[in-house]
Write a protein that holds these residues in place. Structure first.
Motif, PDB file in Angstrom:
ATOM      1  N   LEU A   1      -9.370   0.005  -4.869  1.00 55.16           N
ATOM      2  CA  LEU A   1      -8.367   0.051  -3.802  1.00 55.16           C
ATOM      3  C   LEU A   1      -9.000  -0.301  -2.461  1.00 55.16           C
ATOM      4  CD1 LEU A   1      -5.579   0.882  -2.640  1.00 55.16           C
ATOM      5  CD2 LEU A   1      -6.520   3.167  -2.390  1.00 55.16           C
TER       6      LEU A   1
ATOM      7  N   TRP B   1       0.733   3.799  -3.061  1.00 58.28           N
ATOM      8  CA  TRP B   1       0.363   5.189  -2.806  1.00 58.28           C
ATOM      9  C   TRP B   1       1.508   6.127  -3.168  1.00 58.28           C
ATOM     10  CZ3 TRP B   1      -2.382   4.227   2.484  1.00 58.28           C
ATOM     11  CH2 TRP B   1      -3.773   4.343   2.328  1.00 58.28           C
TER      12      TRP B   1
ATOM     13  N   LYS C   1      -9.032  22.419  -8.310  1.00 56.48           N
ATOM     14  CA  LYS C   1     -10.110  21.559  -8.796  1.00 56.48           C
ATOM     15  C   LYS C   1     -10.939  21.084  -7.611  1.00 56.48           C
ATOM     16  CE  LYS C   1      -9.027  17.298  -9.990  1.00 56.48           C
ATOM     17  NZ  LYS C   1      -9.484  16.564  -8.812  1.00 56.48           N
TER      18      LYS C   1
ATOM     19  N   PHE D   1       1.225  16.778 -12.538  1.00 57.14           N
ATOM     20  CA  PHE D   1       0.194  17.807 -12.433  1.00 57.14           C
ATOM     21  C   PHE D   1       0.686  19.066 -11.724  1.00 57.14           C
ATOM     22  CE2 PHE D   1      -2.095  13.766 -12.840  1.00 57.14           C
ATOM     23  CZ  PHE D   1      -2.762  14.026 -14.027  1.00 57.14           C
ATOM     24  N   ARG D   2       2.008  19.277 -11.710  1.00 63.59           N
ATOM     25  CA  ARG D   2       2.498  20.550 -11.174  1.00 63.59           C
ATOM     26  C   ARG D   2       2.034  21.659 -12.108  1.00 63.59           C
ATOM     27  NH1 ARG D   2       6.595  18.270 -14.153  1.00 63.59           N
ATOM     28  NH2 ARG D   2       7.930  19.709 -15.319  1.00 63.59           N
TER      29      ARG D   2
ATOM     30  N   TYR E   1       4.042  10.559  -8.887  1.00 65.97           N
ATOM     31  CA  TYR E   1       3.609  10.751 -10.272  1.00 65.97           C
ATOM     32  C   TYR E   1       2.682  11.970 -10.363  1.00 65.97           C
ATOM     33  CZ  TYR E   1       0.529  10.224 -14.296  1.00 65.97           C
ATOM     34  OH  TYR E   1      -0.225  10.467 -15.414  1.00 65.97           O
ATOM     35  N   ALA E   2       1.693  12.026  -9.449  1.00 64.73           N
ATOM     36  CA  ALA E   2       0.710  13.116  -9.518  1.00 64.73           C
ATOM     37  C   ALA E   2       1.383  14.469  -9.285  1.00 64.73           C
ATOM     38  CB  ALA E   2      -0.406  12.881  -8.498  1.00 64.73           C
ATOM     39  N   LEU E   3       2.330  14.506  -8.331  1.00 66.27           N
ATOM     40  CA  LEU E   3       2.983  15.790  -8.031  1.00 66.27           C
ATOM     41  C   LEU E   3       3.790  16.281  -9.228  1.00 66.27           C
ATOM     42  CD1 LEU E   3       4.221  15.469  -4.345  1.00 66.27           C
ATOM     43  CD2 LEU E   3       2.074  16.373  -5.237  1.00 66.27           C
TER      44      LEU E   3
ATOM     45  N   GLY F   1     -11.480  15.725 -12.857  1.00 67.80           N
ATOM     46  CA  GLY F   1     -10.460  14.911 -12.226  1.00 67.80           C
ATOM     47  C   GLY F   1     -10.443  13.497 -12.763  1.00 67.80           C
ATOM     48  N   LEU F   2      -9.978  12.593 -11.931  1.00 70.21           N
ATOM     49  CA  LEU F   2      -9.778  11.206 -12.356  1.00 70.21           C
ATOM     50  C   LEU F   2     -11.118  10.555 -12.652  1.00 70.21           C
ATOM     51  CD1 LEU F   2      -7.512   9.032 -12.596  1.00 70.21           C
ATOM     52  CD2 LEU F   2      -8.139   8.355 -10.284  1.00 70.21           C
TER      53      LEU F   2
ATOM     54  N   LEU G   1       0.831  -1.203   0.000  1.00 73.78           N
ATOM     55  CA  LEU G   1       0.000   0.000   0.000  1.00 73.78           C
ATOM     56  C   LEU G   1       0.864   1.250   0.000  1.00 73.78           C
ATOM     57  CD1 LEU G   1      -2.858  -1.008   2.469  1.00 73.78           C
ATOM     58  CD2 LEU G   1      -3.042  -0.596   0.022  1.00 73.78           C
ATOM     59  N   LEU G   2       1.922   1.239   0.807  1.00 68.20           N
ATOM     60  CA  LEU G   2       2.775   2.419   0.907  1.00 68.20           C
ATOM     61  C   LEU G   2       3.467   2.696  -0.427  1.00 68.20           C
ATOM     62  CD1 LEU G   2       3.755   4.530   2.994  1.00 68.20           C
ATOM     63  CD2 LEU G   2       5.811   3.156   3.228  1.00 68.20           C
TER      64      LEU G   2
ATOM     65  N   PHE H   1       2.000   6.638  -6.937  1.00 68.88           N
ATOM     66  CA  PHE H   1       0.944   7.504  -7.475  1.00 68.88           C
ATOM     67  C   PHE H   1       1.158   8.958  -7.039  1.00 68.88           C
ATOM     68  CE2 PHE H   1      -2.999   9.816  -6.921  1.00 68.88           C
ATOM     69  CZ  PHE H   1      -3.526   9.749  -8.200  1.00 68.88           C
ATOM     70  N   PHE H   2       1.512   9.111  -5.767  1.00 70.40           N
ATOM     71  CA  PHE H   2       1.700  10.451  -5.170  1.00 70.40           C
ATOM     72  C   PHE H   2       2.781  11.219  -5.927  1.00 70.40           C
ATOM     73  CE2 PHE H   2       3.528  12.974  -1.510  1.00 70.40           C
ATOM     74  CZ  PHE H   2       2.439  13.812  -1.330  1.00 70.40           C
TER      75      PHE H   2
ATOM     76  N   TRP I   1     -11.197   3.677  -9.524  1.00 71.54           N
ATOM     77  CA  TRP I   1      -9.926   3.262  -8.914  1.00 71.54           C
ATOM     78  C   TRP I   1     -10.030   3.167  -7.402  1.00 71.54           C
ATOM     79  CZ3 TRP I   1      -6.245   1.537 -11.934  1.00 71.54           C
ATOM     80  CH2 TRP I   1      -6.276   1.905 -13.285  1.00 71.54           C
ATOM     81  N   SER I   2     -10.682   4.174  -6.855  1.00 75.46           N
ATOM     82  CA  SER I   2     -10.749   4.241  -5.406  1.00 75.46           C
ATOM     83  C   SER I   2     -11.511   3.045  -4.848  1.00 75.46           C
ATOM     84  CB  SER I   2     -11.421   5.551  -5.023  1.00 75.46           C
ATOM     85  OG  SER I   2     -11.586   5.615  -3.655  1.00 75.46           O
TER      86      SER I   2
ATOM     87  N   HIS J   1      -4.926  14.216  -8.940  1.00 74.75           N
ATOM     88  CA  HIS J   1      -4.912  13.805 -10.344  1.00 74.75           C
ATOM     89  C   HIS J   1      -5.729  14.782 -11.181  1.00 74.75           C
ATOM     90  CE1 HIS J   1      -5.320  11.313 -13.925  1.00 74.75           C
ATOM     91  NE2 HIS J   1      -4.325  10.602 -13.460  1.00 74.75           N
TER      92      HIS J   1
END
Lengths: 248, 563
Positions: free
Chosen positions: A68, A36, B290, A47-48, A42-44, A59-60, A32-33, A39-40, A64-65, B353
């Protein structure tokens, strides 16, 4: 996994079961760590603001949620139903018969562990609060016939290997917690209650008893010792102690 | 002039009083733990710099005595939880922001609000004063387990109980006020599902405080009776202390205290966490530009958390002699309660996201909250399973677990909130570079402090040991970790100076803030005193076709780009 976690050596029959749950749950945590975390990061990065100047209102997309959360729930159900609850049940419900076990009383006090063996007759002598004193922390009545062969020690627990041990745990004053790290045993000693705990040592050795519950100013050194002997050594020790403690 | 503020019934003034007082208590609690960390790294060495101020009875020659060490431990926990984090999260942020965010003129009961603050101050004063009575402050852990607490000599424990009574009164008054305000005083158009997530979090938190604290109120009175009136609610018959038979009425039950304490204690954990999640949600929505992903499901999760938090308390007590059925029940509820937490945490993660992420200082703290809270939550799993709890119960693993939740978790969220709303409160911006140094330093230091605790805990090192475990053979291999952990704690203190300096320097000298510097949608950033009306959901960021990337809740019609 269990080697990486650095847990103490496993010296009791059920220790492997405890360690297995420990390893499994840490695998789940790691997956899980890492999931997460990937993804964290990647997103930062993706999507900066400079890379993605206009945010998406929606959004997404997708579920997915839910996947999970469903996955976490499933893993937890498996851990509970097939591992944790059965192992716990074996600890508290499946006590061995006293006939084939070594039975001792351990009475905790600030800041020592009093150990009481029933001796060769297999019966614990009578104890009485009135008799408690510096020389007799258990308050054992030596005039009781059942007490004649009893053996008592302070901070010294001796047990034979490969034979179930049942400890009847109690406390004279505060809440203590009787901890044998290598046996994967920990049980609160609560004044007013007698708590049985059992285990089968599988490794001979000499280790320490720890107190895990804050019990006063010298809690940090409420340390005892326990020795797992071979059956012969254990019997020899018991005979020697009984002879030393028998009245004149 | 100054006194006027101390008796004000304005929710913003009371919020600031709460904020200032609770930050002071956070500092006190932090200083206590610095002494603890010194003692753990260098047991028996005199404490440098402040060793001489600790008192000859506590620390002769600066060397912390075990009695004093236990005082430090008990009071660090008590002060941080009950006088620092909760008053800051609920008293300060809740008081200041809830009425603003729902468009209410003030709290529903302004005088009750002031009474709540002064009860809190009284409780805090009693707690602090207890350090100076003979025998010192309470030294039986923040959990005050009986019989140790019942029988503790001196006035410290009694003062702890009295202080708790004041603090509980304060929380009950505040909780009533928050609930009534949110139910009754929402502005026209502010329907339940237009409430910002922060308001929802405060709403559920208030119910937890209202329903859980009375159990500890009762327990504290019973323990006070045991100590002062010779009753034996928590003392069984047949005790012998120091080889002396104890002459008490007897017939009580030591376990009863633990049940009553944890019946409060576990909901209290969510009191620490939910407002933090609320703050993080606001900051994340604002800085990703968002809407929150899954806002409604997050709100439902808050409800589930709130309800379930009342049926997990005995997972703190697996090793008190629990049978299969009871332990199975509490293990199961504990595993179930992890699901709504996972829902909220992954919703916040997934909100990133598709965003257009601004790495402002509040956003840095809010982002760091996510993985830090994640570590705290995950390490709760082996503690919530009774089998693995055998090995980990009362070890440093537990200490690491809840500190990850509360320190780089909740306290980071509170920092995010302070950096985010400081311009709303003062009209000035906090310095960005001081903020970033504060952030980076705190993040690194906290991980160096708390991560090794898992290693020590797995090796079997117990918590609450005066010498950090030096007595035990099984601790020897991981004992060396105490030195870097403590060094990081001292460095953490240095990095907090950047925060403190920033607060005071920016108050006067910070650059003037625009009325809505973060370009936020929620009502607290509205200017002008006219009555407000709410037209839309809380997070109308990057609405397709809107002229700017945010449409405030109070704005009537978004101007179409083509119109």
């Amino acid at each position: 996994m269990i080697e990486w976690l650095g847990v103490p050596v496993a010296g009791a029959a059920h220790a492997g079961d405890v360690d297995q749950v420990m390893a499994l749950v840490h695998w789940l945590m790691l997956v899980l760590l890492v999931g997460w975390g990937v993804f964290f990061v990647y997103a930062l990065v993706r999507f900066r603001r400079t890379a993605h100047p206009v945010a998406s209102y929606d959004g997404l997309r997708g579920r997915w949620s839910a996947w999970l959360e469903g996955g976490v729930l499933l893993a937890e159900v498996v851990l509970l139903a097939f591992f944790s609850i059965p192992v716990w049940s074996a600890r508290v419900d499946a006590f061995p018969s006293e006939r084939e076990s070594v039975v001792v009383r351990v009475v905790a006090e600030q800041f020592a562990w009093n150990v009481h063996y029933p001796g060769s007759d297999g019966r614990f002598g009578r104890t009485d609060l009135v008799l408690v004193g510096p020389a007799n922390p258990l308050g054992l009545d030596r005039t009781d016939p059942a007490a004649q062969d009893d053996v008592t020690t302070i901070n010294q627990l001796h047990l034979p290997v490969n034979r179930p041990a049942i400890v009847y745990l109690s406390s004279k004053d505060m809440v203590h917690s009787f901890t044998l790290p290598q046996m994967r045993i920990k049980q609160d000693a609560i004044p007013g209650l007698i708590q049985p705990v059992w285990f089968t040592p599988t490794e001979p050795g000499e280790w320490e008893i720890a107190c895990s519950q804050l019990c006063g100013l010298a809690h940090y050194r409420m340390r005892g010792f326990y020795t797992i002997h071979t059956q012969d050594e254990y019997e020899a020790w018991l005979v020697e102690e009984a002879a030393a403690q028998a009245g004149p | 002039m100054f006194l006027k503020y101390l008796a004000s019934t304005d929710h913003k003034v009371i919020g600031l009083l709460y904020g200032f007082t609770s930050l002071l208590f956070l500092l006190v609690g932090f200083v206590l733990v610095l002494v603890i960390r010194w003692q753990l790294a260098y047991p028996g060495d005199p404490v440098p710099l402040i060793g001489g101020w600790l008192g000859e009875a506590n620390a002769p020659g600066g060397i912390v005595l075990p009695e004093f060490y236990n005082q430090l431990g008990a009071m660090h926990g008590t002060i941080m939880v009950f006088l620092g984090v909760v008053p800051l999260a609920v008293g300060a942020f809740g008081n200041y922001l809830v009425p603003l965010q729902i468009g209410a003129p003030d709290m529903a009961f302004p005088r009750l609000n002031l009474a709540s603050y002064w009860c809190y101050v009284a409780g805090g004063a009693v707690m602090l004063a207890s350090f100076f009575v003979p025998g010192g402050a309470a030294n039986n852990g923040w959990t005050s387990y009986a019989p140790l607490s019942d029988l503790a000599p001196g006035a410290g424990q009694t003062m702890w109980l009295a202080g708790m009574l004041f603090i509980i009164c304060s929380s009950l008054l505040g909780a009533l006020n928050v609930i009534t305000t949110i139910v009754q005083l929402r502005a026209p158009g502010m329907t339940w599902f237009r409430l910002p997530f922060f308001v929802w979090a405060q709403f559920i938190t208030a119910f937890l405080l209202l329903l859980a604290f009375p159990a500890l109120q009762a327990a504290a009175i019973l323990q006070g009776m045991d100590r002062l009136a010779g009753t034996s609610f928590f003392l069984p018959s047949g005790l012998a202390v120091s080889g002396q038979r104890l002459e008490v009425a007897g017939g009580g039950n030591a376990l009863l205290w633990q049940h009553l304490f944890w019946f409060l204690g576990h909901p209290e954990v969510y009191v620490l966490i939910l407002p933090a999640m609320g703050i993080v949600a606001e900051v994340v929505a604002n800085n990703t530009r968002k809407p929150l992903w899954g806002y409604r499901v997050m709100v439902y999760s808050l409800f589930v958390l709130g309800v379930l938090s009342f049926v997990v308390w005995a997972h703190h007590m697996f090793l008190t002699g629990m049978g299969t059925a009871v332990s199975a029940f509490f293990q199961t509820t504990t595993m179930i309660i992890s699901i709504p937490s996972v829902v909220i945490l992954s919703s916040l993660m997934l909100s990133l996201h598709g965003g257009s992420i601004r790495f402002t200082t509040p956003m840095l703290f809010a982002l760091a909250f996510l993985p830090m809270f994640g570590i705290g939550g995950l390490t709760g799993l082996p503690l919530g399973l009774a089998t693995t709890d055998i090995a980990l119960h009362d070890t440093n693993y537990v200490v690491g677990h809840f500190h990850y939740l509360v320190a780089p978790g909740t306290i980071f969220a509170l920092f995010a909130g302070i950096y985010h709303w400081f311009p709303r409160v003062t009209g000035r911006m906090l310095n960005d570079w001081l903020g970033r140094i504060h952030f980076a330093g705190s993040l690194v230091c906290m991980n160096v402090i708390f991560l090794p605790m898992f290693v020590q805990g797995l090796a079997g090192v117990n918590r609450r040991l005066w010498d950090g475990g030096a007595e035990y053979v099984h601790a020897q291999e991981v004992l060396y970790l105490n030195v870097p952990m403590s060094m990081a704690a001292f460095a953490l203190a240095v990095f907090q100076l950047f925060f403190i300096a920033n607060l005071f320097l920016s108050l006067r000298g910070g650059p003037a803030a625009e009325p809505n510097p973060w370009r936020a949608t929620t009502l607290e950033w509205r200017t002008g005193g006219e009555p407000v009306r709410v037209y839309r959901d809380p997070y109308a960021y990057s609405v397709p076709g809107a002229p700017s990337d945010f449409v405030p809740q109070y704005q009537a019609e978004p101007q179409r780009a083509g119109a």
